[in-house]
Design a protein around this motif. Structure first.
Motif, PDB file in Angstrom:
ATOM      1  N   ILE A  73       3.185   4.670 -11.014  1.00 42.41           N
ATOM      2  CA  ILE A  73       1.880   4.075 -10.715  1.00 42.41           C
ATOM      3  C   ILE A  73       0.798   5.092 -11.052  1.00 42.41           C
ATOM      4  CG2 ILE A  73       0.411   3.158  -8.890  1.00 42.41           C
ATOM      5  CD1 ILE A  73       2.974   2.146  -7.575  1.00 42.41           C
ATOM      6  N   GLY A  74      -0.225   4.645 -11.735  1.00 49.00           N
ATOM      7  CA  GLY A  74      -1.316   5.537 -12.117  1.00 49.00           C
ATOM      8  C   GLY A  74      -0.980   6.309 -13.387  1.00 49.00           C
ATOM      9  N   ARG A  75      -1.853   7.248 -13.726  1.00 43.88           N
ATOM     10  CA  ARG A  75      -1.648   8.080 -14.901  1.00 43.88           C
ATOM     11  C   ARG A  75      -2.457   9.353 -14.734  1.00 43.88           C
ATOM     12  NH1 ARG A  75      -6.272   8.157 -17.448  1.00 43.88           N
ATOM     13  NH2 ARG A  75      -7.673   6.398 -17.402  1.00 43.88           N
ATOM     14  N   PRO A  76      -2.071  10.391 -15.423  1.00 41.64           N
ATOM     15  CA  PRO A  76      -2.870  11.621 -15.358  1.00 41.64           C
ATOM     16  C   PRO A  76      -4.238  11.394 -16.009  1.00 41.64           C
ATOM     17  CG  PRO A  76      -0.679  12.048 -16.264  1.00 41.64           C
ATOM     18  CD  PRO A  76      -0.842  10.566 -16.179  1.00 41.64           C
ATOM     19  N   ALA A 135       0.837  -1.201   0.000  1.00 40.67           N
ATOM     20  CA  ALA A 135       0.000   0.000   0.000  1.00 40.67           C
ATOM     21  C   ALA A 135       0.869   1.248   0.000  1.00 40.67           C
ATOM     22  CB  ALA A 135      -0.928  -0.001   1.208  1.00 40.67           C
ATOM     23  N   ALA A 136       1.963   1.209   0.754  1.00 34.61           N
ATOM     24  CA  ALA A 136       2.863   2.364   0.788  1.00 34.61           C
ATOM     25  C   ALA A 136       3.494   2.579  -0.579  1.00 34.61           C
ATOM     26  CB  ALA A 136       3.934   2.171   1.859  1.00 34.61           C
ATOM     27  N   ARG A 137       3.881   1.513  -1.251  1.00 39.19           N
ATOM     28  CA  ARG A 137       4.462   1.638  -2.580  1.00 39.19           C
ATOM     29  C   ARG A 137       3.435   2.163  -3.578  1.00 39.19           C
ATOM     30  NH1 ARG A 137       5.818  -3.693  -3.744  1.00 39.19           N
ATOM     31  NH2 ARG A 137       6.427  -4.105  -1.624  1.00 39.19           N
ATOM     32  N   ALA A 138       2.180   1.767  -3.457  1.00 39.86           N
ATOM     33  CA  ALA A 138       1.141   2.186  -4.388  1.00 39.86           C
ATOM     34  C   ALA A 138       0.890   3.685  -4.308  1.00 39.86           C
ATOM     35  CB  ALA A 138      -0.152   1.427  -4.111  1.00 39.86           C
ATOM     36  N   GLN A 139       1.233   4.311  -3.208  1.00 37.09           N
ATOM     37  CA  GLN A 139       0.983   5.735  -3.044  1.00 37.09           C
ATOM     38  C   GLN A 139       2.173   6.592  -3.467  1.00 37.09           C
ATOM     39  OE1 GLN A 139      -0.213   6.184   1.001  1.00 37.09           O
ATOM     40  NE2 GLN A 139      -2.068   5.010   0.740  1.00 37.09           N
ATOM     41  N   THR A 140       3.225   6.001  -3.960  1.00 40.48           N
ATOM     42  CA  THR A 140       4.394   6.762  -4.369  1.00 40.48           C
ATOM     43  C   THR A 140       4.253   7.163  -5.834  1.00 40.48           C
ATOM     44  OG1 THR A 140       5.645   4.801  -5.005  1.00 40.48           O
ATOM     45  CG2 THR A 140       5.861   5.548  -2.715  1.00 40.48           C
TER      46      THR A 140
END
Length: 178
Positions: A29-32, A20-25
């Protein structure tokens, strides 16, 4: 055996929290969000009517849409039921038992359009067309005596509706609040 179960659970929790901590960095991860995705949520209406969409709706059209989509919760004439009361209450805001309705409390008519478009009907929010929302707004304002029976509302005429409680709100004198 109890000790192994406890250690196993702790190990699982530690791994999950590390993931979870890595997912928030911000590391890939993610995209605009795309302009299209933003436009789908950028539907707010200013109290002055800014950002009202094209379209129009009449009181008579609103009566029909209200009967089909709204009356089951708000009553046939906006008197309330499962949903809030929408009509009446004028002159009660300064009393010990204020009746807060669209006609007695809301300071700006365009915010009625905004709320209906975003949240109604409750079982299918954002499902009404802009014409239906203008029409329902016209009907509710008519029930409150704020527009005539033959009124047709669009962006310009809705923004021009002067709500009875518009000048009764008190500004916030704190320097950090606009």
């Amino acid at each position: 055996m109890r000790w192994r179960e406890t250690c196993g659970i702790l190990a699982i929790l530690l791994c999950a929290s590390a993931s979870a901590a890595r997912a928030q960095t911000p590391y890939g991860i993610g995209r605009p969000a795309t302009a299209e995705e933003i436009a789908g949520w950028n539907i707010d209406i200013g109290r002055d009517g800014s950002n009202l969409p094209q379209g129009s709706g009449s009181v008579s059209q609103g009566r029909e849409v209200f009967a089909q989509q709204c009356a089951s919760c708000h009553g046939d004439k906006g008197e309330g039921g499962i949903g809030d009361r929408l009509v009446g209450g004028q002159g009660t805001i300064g009393t010990a038992k204020p009746v807060r309705t669209v006609g007695s409390y809301w300071p700006y008519a365009p915010t009625l359009f905004d709320y209906i478009r975003r949240a109604m009907p409750q079982n299918a929010p954002q499902s009404l067309s802009n014409e239906d929302v203008y029409a329902v707004s016209a009907y509710i304002l008519n029930l409150n005596g704020l527009v005539r029976d033959d009124a047709v509302l669009d962006a310009k005429s809705l923004a021009a509706v002067k709500m009875p409680n518009r000048d009764k709100f008190v500004g916030d004198a704190r320097p950090d609040v606009r």
